[in-house]
Design a protein around this motif. Structure first.
Motif, PDB file in Angstrom:
ATOM      1  N   ALA A  52       0.525  -1.218   0.300  1.00  0.00           N
ATOM      2  CA  ALA A  52      -0.221   0.130  -0.453  1.00  0.00           C
ATOM      3  C   ALA A  52       0.726   1.058   0.345  1.00  0.00           C
ATOM      4  O   ALA A  52       0.858   1.584  -1.040  1.00  0.00           O
ATOM      5  N   ALA A  56       0.824   3.426  -3.299  1.00  0.00           N
ATOM      6  CA  ALA A  56       0.190   5.015  -2.931  1.00  0.00           C
ATOM      7  C   ALA A  56       1.476   6.341  -3.650  1.00  0.00           C
ATOM      8  O   ALA A  56       1.125   7.215  -4.029  1.00  0.00           O
ATOM      9  N   ARG A  59       1.851   6.524  -7.362  1.00  0.00           N
ATOM     10  CA  ARG A  59       0.422   7.306  -7.947  1.00  0.00           C
ATOM     11  C   ARG A  59       0.182   8.385  -8.004  1.00  0.00           C
ATOM     12  O   ARG A  59       0.210   9.305  -8.694  1.00  0.00           O
ATOM     13  N   HIS A  60       1.351   9.129  -6.659  1.00  0.00           N
ATOM     14  CA  HIS A  60       1.361  10.390  -6.428  1.00  0.00           C
ATOM     15  C   HIS A  60       2.731  11.041  -7.618  1.00  0.00           C
ATOM     16  O   HIS A  60       2.224  12.368  -7.933  1.00  0.00           O
ATOM     17  N   VAL A 108      -1.529   7.693   1.952  1.00  0.00           N
ATOM     18  CA  VAL A 108      -3.039   6.815   1.713  1.00  0.00           C
ATOM     19  C   VAL A 108      -3.659   7.683   2.787  1.00  0.00           C
ATOM     20  O   VAL A 108      -4.208   7.448   3.683  1.00  0.00           O
ATOM     21  N   MET A 114      -6.742   2.936   1.659  1.00  0.00           N
ATOM     22  CA  MET A 114      -6.079   1.616   1.132  1.00  0.00           C
ATOM     23  C   MET A 114      -6.405   0.211   0.174  1.00  0.00           C
ATOM     24  O   MET A 114      -5.719   0.151  -0.581  1.00  0.00           O
ATOM     25  N   VAL A 117      -5.345   1.298  -3.341  1.00  0.00           N
ATOM     26  CA  VAL A 117      -4.609   1.247  -3.707  1.00  0.00           C
ATOM     27  C   VAL A 117      -3.509   0.442  -4.005  1.00  0.00           C
ATOM     28  O   VAL A 117      -2.773  -0.352  -4.826  1.00  0.00           O
TER      29      VAL A 117
END
Length: 354
Positions: A52, A56, A59-60, A108, A114, A117
């Motif tokens: 997770a 995360a 993804r950011h 998250v 979560m 993700v």
């Protein structure tokens, strides 16, 4: 020197370091040396939590990139108690602990985020585009016994590994520390342990201490030149089900290697030979049908090659990370310094009758 992938490298290192801090916390608070493997085991909690955190961060920073990862969130949706336990761990792992606030994003935000993700790791991989391969805890039993395990992250671009990062909390920081027979167990993160290995294609490989706070200063690593095969050392998996250990012994004998093999879990083996602590890594097929997962090899493959080594399967073919989620076109792994890799492959082929 090319500046390609430097941002990816920085984010990958910080994400792996943060996830490694989470796994260490899980071990110290929960594992206590147990080797059980049920659905609520420490490795399950650590796997989901680390995955997770890493996704995360990706993804950011790289929202369009695909992710191939081992876990999916369905078991957590079916087990609220386990879900909440993992969420508490993820929520309380602070960004500032690894000097990453502002770089990895806000973390998250809630338990539903979560789960979403974690499920972003379902890409099928392939030869087109950017794909991150994650193994949040590589070396399940090594983790549980306080031995070697690794948090692994690699970036594939059109099927080729471009960035590789390995967080190995229980390896000695000292790059010159030789592999010892007890490296596979009872090596928990005392003072002087914890290494972050990394590589970018065409830029060499690096090791640095793994710990809280900002990234520590790194230094270049290189495989050791093998001038006398009799004095070489090789490492292999602890579990006989992961590599054919009897074939490995025959190959070592054929090469004239006199030292016993060092058995350890995870991609920590790749990092160890890349910095010259060991020389050869053999992972020999135990089944005609088993396919290695790309997340178990992508980062280590690049780190060894950038440190002056060669990594192939048992036939001498490069590992093909563009097939999908597995190395379907390869059987086994042979990693060695480039100068002697051909000699090792010759012995492998003779013993395996290829």
């Amino acid at each position: 020197m090319t500046t390609l992938y430097l941002r990816e490298l920085e984010i990958a290192q910080l994400a792996v370091q943060r996830a490694a801090q989470l796994t260490k916390r899980v071990f110290h608070e929960t594992a206590k040396g147990t080797v059980s493997k049920d659905d609520a085991s420490p490795v399950t909690i650590g796997d989901f939590g680390a995955q997770a955190l890493i996704i995360a961060a990706l993804r950011h920073n790289f929202p369009a990139d695909a992710v191939v990862a081992e876990e999916e969130a369905a078991p957590l949706r079916a087990d609220p108690a386990l879900r909440d336990r993992i969420w508490e761990l993820v929520r309380s792992t602070k960004l500032e602990d690894v000097g990453a606030e502002g770089l990895l994003g806000g973390g998250v935000r809630d338990v539903d985020a979560m789960l979403e993700v974690i499920d972003r790791g379902g890409s099928k991989g392939g030869r087109v585009g950017r794909v991150w391969a994650i193994d949040p805890i590589d070396g399940t039993k090594g983790f549980l016994r306080g031995g070697q395990y690794a948090v692994c992250l690699g970036l594939l671009v059109d099927g080729d590994v471009k960035v590789g990062v390995l967080g190995c909390p229980n390896l000695p920081v000292d790059d010159a520390a030789p592999l010892t027979a007890d490296i596979g167990a009872n090596q928990t993160d005392d003072e002087g342990r914890g290494v972050l290995f990394s590589a970018v294609v065409g830029q060499g490989a690096t090791s640095r201490p793994l710990g809280p706070g900002a990234l520590k200063e790194g230094k270049k690593i290189a495989m050791k030149a093998v001038t006398d095969m009799a004095s070489a050392s090789f490492c292999e998996s602890v579990e006989a089900g992961h590599s054919n250990q009897s074939d490995s012994a025959q190959i070592a004998q054929k090469l004239g290697i006199t030292k016993p093999s060092v058995r350890m879990d995870s991609q920590a083996k790749y990092g160890s030979i890349a910095r010259g602590a060991g020389d050869i890594y053999l992972r020999l097929p135990t089944s005609k049908t088993y396919q290695e997962k790309i997340w178990d090899h992508a980062a280590g493959d690049l780190i060894v090659r950038e440190a002056g080594g060669q990594v192939t399967d048992t036939t001498g073919a490069r590992l093909d990370f563009g097939v999908g989620r597995t190395l379907a076109n390869n059987k086994g792994v042979v990693a060695a310094p480039a100068a002697v890799h051909g000699q090792v492959i010759k012995a492998v082929r003779e013993v395996l009758k290829l």
